[in-house]
Design a protein around this motif. Structure first.
Motif: not given
Ligand code: ADP
Ligand code: ADP
Ligand code: MG
Length: 495
Positions: A223-238, A240-247
């Motif tokens: 695996x090549x680490x995670x991406x946090x994509x929580x900022x979305x509109x209509x279930x689509x990403x706007x 993204x950031x890596x690392x995730x602040x909670x990982x």
């Protein structure tokens, strides 16, 4: 060995693939529709072929025409980008039959990943936790109603063939479920020509956290680490950031091991993404695999130092992964903002037309993947994504500040963009402190705060304009006074 790649796509992702091919001395074949005669990917590829009318079904989704172009141009491989045919297993299978190297997973693996139900079943078998929901497809509304009442509202209705946020509906009661069932079915049919529905428990206050996976044809996987994509509109990403602040590293390793298992469970080859939802209690639930290069891959490139398209080509060539898990190190912080041509205040409706002028931001650790140039056009026929603006920093704060400066420098004339929205988001305390969730925009009333910010900016601008006018008039007055001969003394002298 791949020597000539046809890129069955357009826009920024076609350009992205061309960049790596050029660097590796691989020839590229662009295809284009009526709408794209003047697009950059046509100019930058080694060769370019017109494949049909503007409507995707008549060009970028026209499998026969694209296959014909691959064979007639002498290309030995195809890169599908994302969207369009990238996750179409029938097409991948046709490529296999014609001995064309499809840069992605095998058709069989893609078919499994493309069916959210079957894929979830494979994950359960591999002991990768998935979101609770219907054990299989629901055959009609009545069965969906029963399951929804069993697992209790709110629930999501999902087409197993959906994608890009389409074919998903949140429903809170029986009435909404009945309506939702219809909408999901018709959305899925209009997007991919088929629909089949599952019911899933709607997880509240969740984060979307996904993992980049890579597996070669010899069964080596990382695996090549995670991406946090929580900022979305209509279930689509706007954003993204890596690392995730909670990982933290422990979680990264733990979920990373599950991701490697997930890639094995579906016999995945090449680069892909395993998407998870992270519940408020810290549990991770698998949702789906995206069997292609992901839109937001650049942020993972920035923290890993890898070129993902090169990695894709190497794997497609049958080469073993050039590293092991322990060789991969995450370095720094990266953010991506998807610069969309859309009107935030019209419920994110597309905003299209000519772009007479544009200024692309630059600077240390600023990367902008875009098809824009002064005089180009944003077409109403395709996705609203115009540019992916990414920044890297040694700290999150450095990355965030660079992003804000880059957003300020980004000038796109002629269409509405999501840039003002992103400036507001990046300045909120909630974003700065990493308090993210997929309902971020609603939870923190971001659109209202954007309105406030724009009002303030307008006042500041008009204040600045007023101040400039006053300064100018003072200056003008003094010039006039200075240039008017002072006759008073002369008059006095006359007596
Ligand atoms: P990513 O995380 O890579 O953005 P998305 O699911 O948002 O993944 O899809 C990327 C792009 O692919 C979307 O912007 C959309 O244009 C296109 N896309 C994906 N799935 C579909 C689909 N089923 N129908 C139409 N377009 C799709
Ligand atoms: P798509 O194929 O359209 O990308 P996904 O299944 O990946 O569909 O879901 C897209 C987004 O929808 C997720 O990022 C998340 O915001 C939301 N979502 C999906 N499933 C759930 C769920 N069970 N509970 C809450 N939100 C969900
Ligand atoms: Mg998804």
């Amino acid at each position: 060995m791949i020597e000539k790649v046809l890129i069955a796509n357009r826009g920024e992702i076609a350009l992205r693939v061309i960049k790596t091919c050029k660097a590796l001395g691989i020839k590229t074949v662009a295809v284009y529709s009526d709408e794209d005669y003047n697009s950059l990917h046509v100019k930058q590829a080694t060769e370019a072929y017109h494949i049909g009318e503007a409507a995707p079904a008549k060009s970028y989704l026209n499998q026969e025409k694209i296959l014909e172009t691959i064979l007639s141009s002498g290309a030995d491989a195809i890169h599908p980008g994302y969207g369009f045919l990238s996750e179409n297993s029938d097409f991948a299978s046709k490529c296999e039959k014609n001995k064309i190297n499809f840069i992605g997973p095998s058709a069989a693996s893609m078919e499994l990943c493309g069916d959210k139900m079957q894929c979830k079943a494979a994950m359960l078998k591999a002991k990768v936790p998935t979101v609770p929901g219907s054990p299989g497809l629901v055959k009609d509304v009545e069965e969906a109603l029963k399951i929804a009442n069993d697992i209790s509202y709110p629930v999501l209705l999902k087409s197993v063939f959906g994608g890009g946020g389409r074919g998903i509906r949140l429903v809170n009661n029986d009435k909404e479920l009945r309506e939702g069932f219809e909408t999901v079915t018709s959305e899925s049919i209009s997007a991919v020509g088929k629909s089949a529905i599952i019911v899933e428990k709607f997880l509240q206050k969740t984060r979307h956290i996904e993992y980049q996976m890579a597996r070669d044809k010899h069964g080596n996987a990382v695996h090549i680490f995670e991406r946090e994509c929580s900022i979305q509109r209509r279930n689509q990403k706007l954003i993204e950031q890596t690392p995730s602040p909670v990982v933290d590293q422990k979680t990264r390793d733990r979920i990373g091991e599950l991701v490697v298992k997930a890639s094995e469970a579906v016999d995945y080859t090449n680069l892909g993404t395993a998407e998870f939802l992270r519940a408020d209690n810290g549990e991770f639930y698998f949702i789906e695999i995206n069997a292609r290069l992901q839109v937001e891959h650049p942020i993972s490139e920035l923290v890993s130092g890898l070129d993902f398209v090169k990695l894709q080509l190497d794997i497609a060539n049958g080469e073993p992964l050039p590293f092991k898990q322990k060789d991969l190190k995450m370095n720094g912080y990266a953010i991506e903002c998807r610069i969309n041509a859309e009107d935030t205040f019209l419920d994110f409706a597309p905003s299209t037309g000519p772009v007479p002028d544009v200024t692309i931001p630059s600077g240390p650790s600023v990367r902008c993947d875009t098809y824009l140039y002064p005089g180009c056009t944003v077409s109403p026929f395709y996705d609203s994504l115009m540019a992916k603006l990414c920044t890297w920093g040694q700290t999150f704060e450095e990355s965030r500040t660079r992003m804000l400066n880059a957003l300020n420098d980004f000038y796109i004339q002629g269409v509405e963009t999501s840039i003002p929205l992103y400036k507001t988001i990046l300045n909120t305390d909630e974003y700065k402190s990493g308090s993210l969730s997929t309902d971020f925009l609603n939870r923190y009333k971001i659109i209202d705060r954007l309105k406030e910010d724009l009002k303030k900016e307008k006042i500041e601008k008009s204040d600045a304009a007023l101040a400039a006018a006053i300064i100018y008039s003072e200056y003008f007055k003094s010039r006039v006074q200075n240039s008017t001969p002072d006759n008073s003394n002369w008059k006095n002298k006359l007596g």
